[in-house]
Scaffold this active site. Structure first.
Site, PDB file in Angstrom:
ATOM      1  N   HIS B 208      47.065  45.109  34.152  1.00  9.23           N
ATOM      2  CA  HIS B 208      47.889  45.253  35.352  1.00  9.23           C
ATOM      3  C   HIS B 208      47.401  44.194  36.330  1.00  9.23           C
ATOM      4  CE1 HIS B 208      49.921  47.825  38.542  1.00  9.23           C
ATOM      5  NE2 HIS B 208      49.107  47.106  39.283  1.00  9.23           N
ATOM      6  N   HIS B 210      48.073  41.502  39.669  1.00  6.76           N
ATOM      7  CA  HIS B 210      48.848  41.301  40.893  1.00  6.76           C
ATOM      8  C   HIS B 210      49.077  39.815  41.107  1.00  6.76           C
ATOM      9  CE1 HIS B 210      48.170  45.461  42.984  1.00  6.76           C
ATOM     10  NE2 HIS B 210      48.790  45.553  41.825  1.00  6.76           N
ATOM     11  N   CYS B 241      52.632  42.338  49.456  1.00  2.36           N
ATOM     12  CA  CYS B 241      51.209  42.388  49.794  1.00  2.36           C
ATOM     13  C   CYS B 241      51.063  42.306  51.311  1.00  2.36           C
ATOM     14  CB  CYS B 241      50.516  41.200  49.124  1.00  2.36           C
ATOM     15  SG  CYS B 241      48.764  41.435  48.996  1.00  2.36           S
ATOM     16  N   ASN B 250      52.519  43.301  43.248  1.00  5.27           N
ATOM     17  CA  ASN B 250      52.740  43.344  41.797  1.00  5.27           C
ATOM     18  C   ASN B 250      53.440  42.081  41.328  1.00  5.27           C
ATOM     19  OD1 ASN B 250      51.959  46.146  40.854  1.00  5.27           O
ATOM     20  ND2 ASN B 250      53.236  46.617  42.638  1.00  5.27           N
TER      21      ASN B 250
END
Lengths: 318, 318
Positions: B208, B210, B241, B250
Site C-alpha cells: 500500500h 502513497h 494529502c 493514495n
C-alpha cells in the site's frame, strides 16, 4: 554523480506557456540551477522568433550560459539553419528532433523523415568542419517514439530503423522522447534494448519522458533499471499539459531528483537549493502553475541524500 | 489476471475527507467497481462512529458487499473489538494495522507494539473458533514501514522483526504500507526482500503506497518487479494529502490500472468502465477534488489493453 539530470525547463517548459520570461530572469534561473548542482541545461531552441517568441533570446542565453564553467549548454535545433545559429552561439550540445511518426513530422514540422535525415547529414558536416574542441555533441532525438496522437502506435521497428538512420547520418548519439506521454515501463525497457541492439549502448544513454498519464517517474525508473543514465526533466514541470489540466507535460525535476537521491543514486543536485530555484522561477512566472509533489510535502524527516548514504542504491535491480 | 488491484477508496479515501458519502452512494460505487472488474474492495473500517463518522455504516456496507458474487470484501480493524464486528458483518479479509514506528503507534492509536500484537493473537483465536469456510483472511499491515513523521527513519530490521511477530501472532499474511509517502523504489525492493527472507514469499504479496512525493507508481513498479502482486489504490486518489495540496495521499487507481494494462499486465479491470466509476464518485463528492492524469489525458490513440496484447508484459525485468 550516478545519473545526469538534464534540466529542460528554460526550453521545453517556457516554450509551452504563453508568458515570456525576461532574458535577465532566464540567466538568473540558469545561475541558480548551476549553483544547485546542475551540469547540463537545455537553455533554448533555435526556432524563428515569430514561431516561439518565448525563446527569441536563445542565442544570447546560449552565449551567456557557455561562459559558466562546468556547464554543458544544450539547445534544440529544428533544422540546419538553426544548427548554424547554435554553433555560432557556442552551444555544447545540439539536439535535432526527428518525429518517428511521419504524419506527426509533417503536421508539426512540415518535413518528411528523408528531409530531416538530410538535415542531419548537413549538420554533421558543419560540425566536422569546426576545429577540434569547438565541435558540439550532436544528438538526434527520436520524438513520438512511443506513439503519436495522429498515427497512434508507432512500430518499434520503425523507431529502431530511424535510430540507425540518424547514427548513419552522423549523429553522435540518439535520444528517446515520449513526446505524447504514451510510454509505459515495459515499452521503455523493450525499446531501449531494441535500439541498443541496433546502434550499441553508447549511442543511446538518455530519455525524455512526459508525465501526461502519471507514469513519468515509473518510466524513468524502468529506463534507469536497464541502464540509461541521462534523464530530462523540467523544473516545476513548467509547461502543463493543455488537454490534461493539472497534468504536467514534462516530468518534475524536483520529484525526479528526490527519487534518485532517496534511492541512493547521486544526481549531484542539492534538493534544498533546487527548491530555492523553484521559488525563484515561480516568482517570475506569477500565476503560471508549477507542478510537483516533493516541494509541497517537503523532504522526509531524517532524509539522507545519496552521497551521505552508507549503501548506495541498495536493492536496485540494475 | 496478473495483478490484483485492491480498491481502498471507500475506506482510506473517504476517511480522509470531511464530507460523508451516503450509504446508498457507497453501495452504488461498489456495484460499479465490481462491474468494472474489481474483485477486492476495502469497503470500510470498524472504528467507533464518533472517531470516523464517514465510515459509521461500515457494518451495513460489508454485509451488502458480501452478497456480491466473486467480490472479496476487505475491512480495516483497529483492534479485537473491531475484528469481532467485522467477523459478525461477514468480512472476507480483515486488516490490522501495526505502526512500525512505536511513537506513531502511541500517538495515533495510543497503543504499544506489544498491545497490538496481543490483539493480533486474540483475533487469530477468534478466527480459529469460526467454522471452516467462514474464516476471513487475516492480514497484519506494517504501517509507517518506510519512515514516520515523528521518528523519521524506521530501521528495516525493526520492520522485519514486526513482520515475524505478526505472523507468529497468527496473521495469515503481512502487508507493507508506506503510510507517510517516504518510500523510494530501492527501499521498496530492499524491504520486500528482507521481509521475504524472514517470513517467506507467501507471507507478503501486497503493498500500500502513497503518492505524497510523486513516487507512488515508481514504487509500485519496483514492488511488481521483485514479485509483489497485490496493490492498493484509491479511485481518483480520493483523500488528498493535507500538507501537500494537489498531492494525493493514495495512489490513483486509474493511473495504476493504466500503467499495468499498458505494460501488458492484466488487472482484469476495464478502463472505460473505471472512468465511469470515477465520474459517478466525482458527482457524489461534489467539489471534493479527485486526482489522476489518465482520466484527463484519455487513453492513448490505438491503446491496447493487456488481454488483447500479443505479447504479455514484454520487456519486464521480473
Amino acid at each position: 554523480m550516478n545519473v545526469l539530470i538534464s534540466e529542460v525547463g528554460p526550453r521545453d517548459g517556457l516554450q509551452s506557456i504563453a508568458r515570456i520570461m525576461s532574458t535577465e530572469a532566464k540567466k538568473i534561473w540558469i545561475d541558480k540551477a548551476v549553483a544547485a548542482g546542475f551540469t547540463e541545461i537545455e537553455v533554448g531552441s533555435f526556432v524563428p522568433a515569430k514561431v516561439l517568441p518565448q525563446l527569441a533570446d536563445t542565442a544570447e542565453i546560449v552565449a551567456y550560459a557557455a561562459g559558466i564553467p562546468g556547464l554543458t549548454v544544450a539547445a534544440l535545433i529544428p533544422n540546419a539553419r538553426g544548427a548554424a545559429n547554435a554553433l555560432a552561439a557556442g552551444a555544447h550540445k545540439i539536439t535535432l528532433p526527428l518525429s518517428c511518426s511521419e504524419s506527426h513530422s509533417l503536421a508539426n514540422l512540415r518535413r518528411t523523415h528523408a528531409q530531416v535525415l538530410e538535415d542531419a547529414r548537413i549538420i554533421a558536416q558543419m560540425i566536422r568542419e569546426l576545429p577540434e574542441g569547438q565541435r558540439p555533441h550532436f544528438e538526434g532525438s527520436l520524438s513520438t517514439a512511443f506513439g503519436c496522437t495522429i498515427e497512434g502506435v508507432v512500430p518499434q521497428a520503425k523507431v529502431v530503423e530511424l535510430a540507425e538512420a540518424l547514427m548513419e547520418a552522423g549523429c553522435d548519439e540518439v535520444g528517446l522522447a515520449d513526446t505524447t506521454g504514451y510510454a509505459d515501463p515495459a515499452a521503455v525497457r523493450s525499446m531501449i534494448r531494441a535500439i541498443w541492439g541496433a546502434v550499441g549502448k553508447e549511442a543511446l544513454t538518455g530519455i525524455h519522458v512526459h508525465n501526461t498519464r502519471g507514469l513519468g517517474l515509473a518510466n524513468v525508473l524502468a529506463a534507469y533499471d536497464v541502464g540509461l543514465t541521462t534523464f530530462d526533466s523540467s523544473l516545476g514541470g513548467v509547461g502543463g499539459c493543455p488537454f490534461a489540466p493539472g497534468a504536467s507535460g514534462n516530468i518534475v525535476t524536483e520529484d525526479l531528483v528526490f527519487m534518485f537521491e532517496a534511492m541512493g543514486v547521486s544526481t549531484g543536485i542539492d534538493l534544498d537549493a533546487l527548491f530555492a530555484v523553484r521559488n525563484y522561477v515561480q516568482a517570475q512566472l506569477g500565476d503560471e502553475p508549477l507542478y510537483g509533489f516533493t516541494p509541497l510535502a517537503g523532504l522526509p524527516l531524517g532524509f539522507v541524500p545519496a552521497t551521505q548514504q552508507s549503501t548506495s542504491n541498495e536493492g536496485a535491480l540494475a
